[in-house]
Every structure is written in structure tokens, then in C-alpha cells.
Design a protein around this motif. Structure first.
Motif, PDB file in Angstrom:
ATOM      1  N   GLY A 163      25.617 -44.486 -25.333  1.00 36.74           N
ATOM      2  CA  GLY A 163      25.435 -44.957 -23.767  1.00 36.74           C
ATOM      3  C   GLY A 163      24.781 -43.549 -23.251  1.00 36.74           C
ATOM      4  N   ILE A 164      24.833 -42.736 -23.434  1.00 35.65           N
ATOM      5  CA  ILE A 164      24.772 -40.897 -23.221  1.00 35.65           C
ATOM      6  C   ILE A 164      23.088 -41.111 -22.712  1.00 35.65           C
ATOM      7  N   ALA A 165      22.285 -40.564 -22.285  1.00 31.62           N
ATOM      8  CA  ALA A 165      21.030 -40.692 -21.240  1.00 31.62           C
ATOM      9  C   ALA A 165      20.411 -39.222 -22.880  1.00 31.62           C
ATOM     10  N   PRO A 166      19.815 -39.458 -23.167  1.00 29.63           N
ATOM     11  CA  PRO A 166      18.768 -38.010 -23.507  1.00 29.63           C
ATOM     12  C   PRO A 166      18.592 -36.758 -22.746  1.00 29.63           C
ATOM     13  N   GLU A 167      18.742 -37.011 -20.986  1.00 27.23           N
ATOM     14  CA  GLU A 167      19.003 -35.516 -20.412  1.00 27.23           C
ATOM     15  C   GLU A 167      20.344 -35.127 -20.397  1.00 27.23           C
ATOM     16  N   LYS A 168      21.088 -35.827 -20.564  1.00 29.42           N
ATOM     17  CA  LYS A 168      22.865 -36.052 -20.066  1.00 29.42           C
ATOM     18  C   LYS A 168      22.519 -35.139 -21.375  1.00 29.42           C
ATOM     19  N   ILE A 169      21.901 -35.151 -22.401  1.00 33.77           N
ATOM     20  CA  ILE A 169      22.765 -34.373 -24.141  1.00 33.77           C
ATOM     21  C   ILE A 169      22.087 -32.905 -23.638  1.00 33.77           C
ATOM     22  N   ARG A 170      22.712 -31.817 -24.415  1.00 31.20           N
ATOM     23  CA  ARG A 170      21.962 -30.453 -24.863  1.00 31.20           C
ATOM     24  C   ARG A 170      23.017 -30.156 -26.063  1.00 31.20           C
ATOM     25  N   VAL A 171      21.553 -29.846 -26.929  1.00 36.64           N
ATOM     26  CA  VAL A 171      22.092 -28.999 -28.490  1.00 36.64           C
ATOM     27  C   VAL A 171      22.343 -27.470 -28.273  1.00 36.64           C
ATOM     28  N   LEU A 172      23.505 -27.113 -28.645  1.00 38.01           N
ATOM     29  CA  LEU A 172      23.355 -25.160 -29.258  1.00 38.01           C
ATOM     30  C   LEU A 172      23.507 -25.121 -30.423  1.00 38.01           C
ATOM     31  N   PHE A 173      22.353 -24.518 -30.541  1.00 41.67           N
ATOM     32  CA  PHE A 173      22.162 -23.426 -32.430  1.00 41.67           C
ATOM     33  C   PHE A 173      23.042 -22.511 -32.047  1.00 41.67           C
ATOM     34  N   SER A 174      24.540 -22.222 -32.942  1.00 45.62           N
ATOM     35  CA  SER A 174      25.100 -20.610 -32.409  1.00 45.62           C
ATOM     36  C   SER A 174      24.709 -20.387 -33.671  1.00 45.62           C
ATOM     37  N   THR A 175      24.589 -18.937 -33.368  1.00 43.83           N
ATOM     38  CA  THR A 175      24.921 -17.824 -35.147  1.00 43.83           C
ATOM     39  C   THR A 175      25.980 -16.665 -34.192  1.00 43.83           C
ATOM     40  N   HIS A 176      25.632 -16.061 -35.570  1.00 48.21           N
ATOM     41  CA  HIS A 176      26.136 -15.136 -35.670  1.00 48.21           C
ATOM     42  C   HIS A 176      25.767 -13.914 -34.551  1.00 48.21           C
TER      43      HIS A 176
END
Ligand SMILES: CC1=C(CCC(=O)O)c2cc3nc(cc4[nH]c(cc5[nH]c(cc1n2)c(C)c5CCC(=O)O)c(CCC(=O)O)c4C)C(CCC(=O)O)=C3C
Ligand SMILES: [Fe+2]
Length: 395
Positions: free
Chosen positions: A201-214
Motif C-alpha cells: 500500500g505504499i505509493a510509488p512517489e513515497k518510495i526511493r531507490v538508492l544505488f550504492s557503490t564503493h
């Protein structure tokens, strides 16, 4: 921006000449490699290994003792054992099974840069078996000093140290950041994580994707990739990560929804006065609620397996940061021994054995397919000074 070979035509793929000491150094026909050199980072497998391992990693690079103690603590927390060697044992077995299934008949020799079994042992074992034309697969997907050139320096150092420089050649497969075999796990992981949040039930606008690297020193990043191609801020290293992340998010948008994303960095070391790539993953997580996020997907885009950087810096510290910020967090899987990854690595070997033209080589971003043979000056590190390298175009 284009990444055509800068000192030969874009279609030309160069191969090492099997005879290192005579004739042309590089030829334009495929080489019949007779063994794979699986090159790992290495990690400690007990409390007594921790400090000697850290000294190996930081040899000659002036990392202060306080930093070593700090990092030792991460390993001590897990009994002094990094899972990385076990991952490489499993990866070696999986590669051998794939090679057998394709009838390629190539032995796999595994050695590490910083811990037992060392690369020296692997190369010596190969030479004793009569396998002298080796193709290296390093467990590292991107271009930079730490993720590419340092492996090549170690191949050269090992050939010198073992006295095998005149008999053994070591080439490498191309950096595989945008090969489908490497990217598949991340596409699946982010798609599944975003779908699960949406199903909750979480709206896509409330989601963040963090791509992490060294994180790496900014000066190394600027010099990553071939010397004479401008990749913008952060050099080829940052450009490659951004291109792969954008590909992953386009797949996620097609399958689930459009979600905001960002490239972040982790595991910074070195003195505070020295600029390293930013922002830090934990700083960004702390800001997310203020930017309207309720849930974060953390993607270990820079790493091929769940080693210490993933277990400590992401699963421990970044998860704590998310808890403090009061947002939901999940971390997606690394390739590990995902069958797509294993078979992709053997595809990289086969394209070299067959001499597949560049135009036919799989790649998911406009930056690829990357070079088989590193150009002079590629991924240089001025701090460490010039050291001989294997698997490069001779100046
Ligand atoms: C780009 C990159 C990768 C990804 C590419 C690749 O995978 O190769 C990577 C992987 C890894 N880094 C690892 C461990 C360490 N890296 C260190 C230090 C550093 N890494 C750097 C960069 C990278 N590192 C840099 C610029 C430094 C500082 C200066 C230096 O020394 O060049 C230090 C010293 C202490 C500290 O300063 O943190 C340690 C212990 C492990 C093993 C984990 C385990 O044991 O499970 C792995 C897979
Ligand atoms: Fe590292």
C-alpha cells in the motif's frame, strides 16, 4: 558520449599474442586461452587473519592505524571471517560447472589479491599444469584504479614475483558493469522490492531507490576509464554506475512504476581532507523522510557478492540509519552465484575465444561493450605512482 576505442578503429578488438617475448604484443585474431584466472579481493577467515589482511590491503597507501582498527572491528563482529572467500569457492565451482556444460574444457584457477589463496599460487599452479595463456575474470565490474587497474598491477607483480613473465600471459575479460549477466540480479531485486512496497500500500512517489557503490577518491574517479574520453563528473566510474542504474529503473518503470532514484556512495576511507565521491548512503537516508519518502530500496550496485562492505556498511549501518530516520528499508541481492551471472561470465570468455565483433557483444548501456584491452593510462592513480600492468595495450 562515445566509448569507441580511441587509438584503433571502434570495431577493432585486440588480443594478446600468446608469445609474450617475441613477435607482436597484440594481434587481431582470437587467442586460444588455456585457462581462466578467477581473481578475487580476498578476505580473512579467522580473528588472527584480520590485521595481517588489512595490512596487505593498505600496503603502501598510508591508511592510518585508527582506520584499520575501525575496519578490524567490522570483521571481528563476524568472528574475523569475511564471507568473500567462500563466495569465490562457490563461484569457481559454478563457473566450472558452466564450462563443463558448454564443453569448453578450460580449467579455472582461483587466487586473491590480498589473502590466501594468493594469485601467486594460482598462476604457479596454472603454469605447472602447462596452462600459460590465461584469461582473467576479476570479481569487479566497473572501471577505476581500485576496481580495474589495481588487479592488472597485481597480475604484473605476480608474473614478476614468480619469474613466469616470459612464459605466462594474463589477459582480462572486459569490465562487465553493463553485461546482462551482471545486471539481471539487480533488475529482479529492485522490481521485486518496489512491487512488494506497492503491494503493502505504499505509493510509488513515497518510495526511493538508492544505488550504492564503493566511494573512491575523486581524483581516481576523474581518471577512471581511458585517458582521452571525457565521461563528466566522477569519470567513467560514476558514469557506468549511473547508466546501469538508469537501465534498471527503466525496467522497473515498465514492470511496476516510475520511482525516484539516486546514486550514493559507501565505505569511504582515507583522510577527511581528501575528496572522495559523495553523497554518503547514510546521509541520504537521513534526509529521505524530509523529502517525502516512506520506504527505501538499497541496491548494492557496486558489488558482486554479499561481502563485508555489504554486510556491515549496508545491512548493519544503512539499516540503522533507516531505522533512525523512521522509514522502511530493504536491501536487494548481489549477483553471487545467480545462474544469469555465472553464465554471463562464461559468455564473456566465449566472446574472447570466438572473437565476437564488438557490434555483436551484449551490453545494456550506451557506454558498452567495454574494452578488452585497457588503453595506456586507463584508470591511472597518480598517488600510487606508475607500476607495470598486465592486460593492457602496450604504449
Ligand atoms: C572500488 C572498490 C571496490 C569494489 C571493486 C572490487 O570488488 O574490487 C572495493 C572492494 C572491496 N574492498 C574490500 C575491503 C577493503 N577495502 C579497503 C580500502 C579501499 N577500498 C577501495 C575501493 C574499493 N574496494 C578504496 C579506494 C580503498 C581505500 C584505499 C585502498 O586501500 O585502496 C580496505 C582498507 C580499510 C579501509 O580503508 O576501509 C578494506 C579492508 C573488500 C573485501 C570485503 C571483505 O573482506 O568481505 C572488497 C570486495
Ligand atoms: Fe575496498
Amino acid at each position: 558520449m562515445s566509448t569507441t576505442d580511441t587509438d584503433s578503429s571502434p570495431e577493432t578488438v585486440l588480443y594478446a599474442s600468446p608469445a609474450a617475448s617475441s613477435g607482436p604484443k597484440w594481434v587481431e585474431t582470437p587467442v586460444a586461452y588455456d585457462g581462466i584466472l578467477l581473481a578475487g579481493f580476498g578476505g580473512p577467515e579467522g580473528q588472527d587473519d584480520v590485521i595481517p589482511f588489512l595490512r596487505n590491503v593498505t600496503r603502501g597507501r598510508g591508511i592510518p592505524d585508527e582506520r584499520l582498527e575501525e575496519v578490524a572491528h567490522h570483521y571481528r563482529h563476524f568472528g574475523g571471517v569475511s564471507p568473500i572467500n567462500q563466495h569465490n569457492r562457490e563461484l569457481k565451482a559454478a563457473l566450472e560447472a558452466e564450462i563443463a556444460a558448454r564443453g569448453l574444457g578450460l580449467p579455472v584457477y582461483w587466487g586473491n589479491r590480498n589473502w590466501e589463496p594468493y594469485l601467486e599460487e594460482a598462476v604457479t599452479e596454472a603454469a605447472e599444469a602447462g596452462d600459460t595463456t590465461l584469461l582473467a575474470i576479476a570479481t569487479s565490474a566497473y572501471s577505476s584504479f581500485s576496481s580495474c587497474r589495481q588487479y592488472r598491477e597485481d597480475y604484473a607483480r605476480v608474473l614478476e614475483a614468480t619469474g613466469l613473465g616470459e612464459t605466462v600471459t594474463i589477459d582480462k575479460v572486459r569490465q562487465f558493469f553493463d553485461h546482462p549477466g551482471f545486471v539481471t540480479t539487480f533488475v529482479r531485486g529492485v522490481t521485486d522490492a518496489v512491487s512488494a512496497y506497492v503491494a503493502e500500500g505504499i505509493a510509488p512517489e513515497k518510495i526511493r531507490v538508492l544505488f550504492s557503490t564503493h566511494s573512491i577518491p575523486s581524483a581516481d574517479a576523474e581518471r577512471s576509464g581511458p585517458r582521452d574520453v571525457d565521461f563528466g563528473e566522477g569519470g567513467a566510474y560514476a558514469a557506468q554506475h549511473k547508466a546501469v542504474a538508469a537501465f534498471v529503473m527503466a525496467e522497473v518503470a515498465a514492470a511496476v512504476a516510475d520511482v525516484e532514484w539516486e546514486l550514493v556512495y559507501q565505505s569511504r576511507s582515507g583522510p577527511p581532507t581528501q575528496p572522495w565521491l559523495e553523497p554518503d548512503v547514510n546521509d541520504v537516508i537521513a534526509e529521505l523522510p524530509g523529502r517525502g519518502a516512506e520506504a527505501v530500496v538499497i541496491v548494492p550496485l557496486g558489488f558482486v557478492s554479499d561481502h563485508m562492505e555489504v554486510l556491515w556498511d549496508l545491512d548493519t549501518e544503512a539499516m540503522e540509519a533507516a531505522e533512525e530516520a523512521g522509514i522502511k528499508a530493504v536491501r536487494t541481492p548481489t549477483p553471487g552465484i545467480d545462474p544469469a551471472y555465472v553464465s554471463g561470465l562464461i559468455d564473456l570468455v566465449e566472446e574472447r575465444l570466438k572473437g565476437t565483433p564488438k557490434a555483436e557483444r551484449p551490453h545494456l548501456t550506451d557506454l558498452g561493450p567495454w574494452y578488452d584491452v585497457c588503453r595506456p593510462g586507463c584508470c591511472e592513480n597518480i598517488r600510487a605512482g606508475f607500476k607495470p600492468v598486465a592486460a593492457g595495450l602496450r604504449p
